[in-house]
Design a protein around this motif. Sequence first.
Motif, PDB file in Angstrom:
ATOM      1  N   HIS A   1       0.815  -1.311   0.056  1.00  0.00           N
ATOM      2  CA  HIS A   1       0.017   0.056  -0.042  1.00  0.00           C
ATOM      3  C   HIS A   1       1.044   1.153  -0.031  1.00  0.00           C
TER       4      HIS A   1
ATOM      5  N   SER B   1      -9.876  -1.062  -3.754  1.00  0.00           N
ATOM      6  CA  SER B   1     -10.692   0.190  -3.103  1.00  0.00           C
ATOM      7  C   SER B   1     -10.069   1.582  -2.615  1.00  0.00           C
ATOM      8  N   GLU B   2      -8.575   1.063  -2.317  1.00  0.00           N
ATOM      9  CA  GLU B   2      -7.617   2.361  -2.212  1.00  0.00           C
ATOM     10  C   GLU B   2      -7.323   2.807  -3.533  1.00  0.00           C
ATOM     11  N   TYR B   3      -7.000   2.196  -4.363  1.00  0.00           N
ATOM     12  CA  TYR B   3      -6.567   2.307  -5.716  1.00  0.00           C
ATOM     13  C   TYR B   3      -7.288   1.648  -6.877  1.00  0.00           C
TER      14      TYR B   3
ATOM     15  N   ASN C   1     -14.097   2.149   0.180  1.00  0.00           N
ATOM     16  CA  ASN C   1     -14.599   3.061  -0.984  1.00  0.00           C
ATOM     17  C   ASN C   1     -14.925   2.213  -2.215  1.00  0.00           C
TER      18      ASN C   1
ATOM     19  N   TYR D   1      -9.342  -4.898  -0.686  1.00  0.00           N
ATOM     20  CA  TYR D   1      -8.808  -3.678   0.081  1.00  0.00           C
ATOM     21  C   TYR D   1      -8.086  -2.535  -0.656  1.00  0.00           C
TER      22      TYR D   1
END
Length: 254
Positions: free
Chosen positions: A18, A47-49, A193, A44
Motif C-alpha cells: 500500500h 478500493s484504495e487504488y 471505498n 482492500y
Amino acid sequence: MIIAVASPSGAGKTHWIHQQIAQTNESIGYFSPKTDFIPIDATYLQSEYPQLKIYQTGEEAALLAGSDQTITYIEIPWYLDLSGIEPLLTSLNSHRVAIISPDANNTEFTTWADEVVSGNQITKLTTSLQIHRGVLTGEILDFDSLATFWLEMTQGAYGEVVRAKGIFDLEDGQIYFGDFTANQPELEFKPLNLPRWLDGKPVRKSGFEIVGNNLKQAEIAQTVKDCCVPESAISYYQQQVKESLATEPEVELV
C-alpha cells in the motif's frame, strides 16, 4: 519490474505494498496466489487504488506480458511454501522483498530475499499456527453483531488470535474491511471505498481469515452465521437505506 513480497503472518506485506503504490503515479499490477476465493487484500487495495490491475490465479503468464503495468507486486500468502512458488518467481525474474519483525532472525526469509524490510513485531512462529477461513459471498451481516464478534474474537474468546482480516457486506449496503494484528495498537474496521450494494444478495466476494492457536473453529463459524441477516429481511433493510439516502440533504460546495 515484478516485486515478490513475503513475510510471516501479520508482518505487514499488504501495508508495505500500500505504501509503495501511494508513492508512485505509475501503472501498478497486483497478484496474490491461491487467494481468489476470498480476495481480502486485493479488494482492500483496489478500493484504495481503483486503477490497480488485479491478476487472478491462472493468469501468471500475463504478469510478464503486462506491458500496461510498470510495476507488479506479487503478495505471497504466509502459508504458501516458498520453494513451491520458486519456479514462477524465477521465470518472472522478480525482485524479492521480505518483511520481517525487527528482532527476528528468520533465516528462511533472509536467505530468500534480495531486500529485507523491517515489519511489525511478531511473537508467534508461523509454523505453529492454525488458519480458519470463511466464505461469506452472498451474505449480509448485522453491523452491531459483527462488531461484537470481532471484539470478542480479538480478545481471545475463540482461542489465541494473532491475525485476523476480512471483508464483510453489511446491512447499510457498504462493504467493510476488518484488520487485526496482535501487539498492534490499531483495531481497524472501516467501510471500503466501493459502491453500496442495495439490490438483493451481494454477488461480490466476501469472507474472513483468522490465524492463531487453539482456535474454536466451530464456534467461530456458528457466531458468524448468527451475525448474518435473514434472507427474508434483506429487501427490508435495503429499502430503508434507499429511502434514507434519498432524503439526505445535498451538500453545497462553497
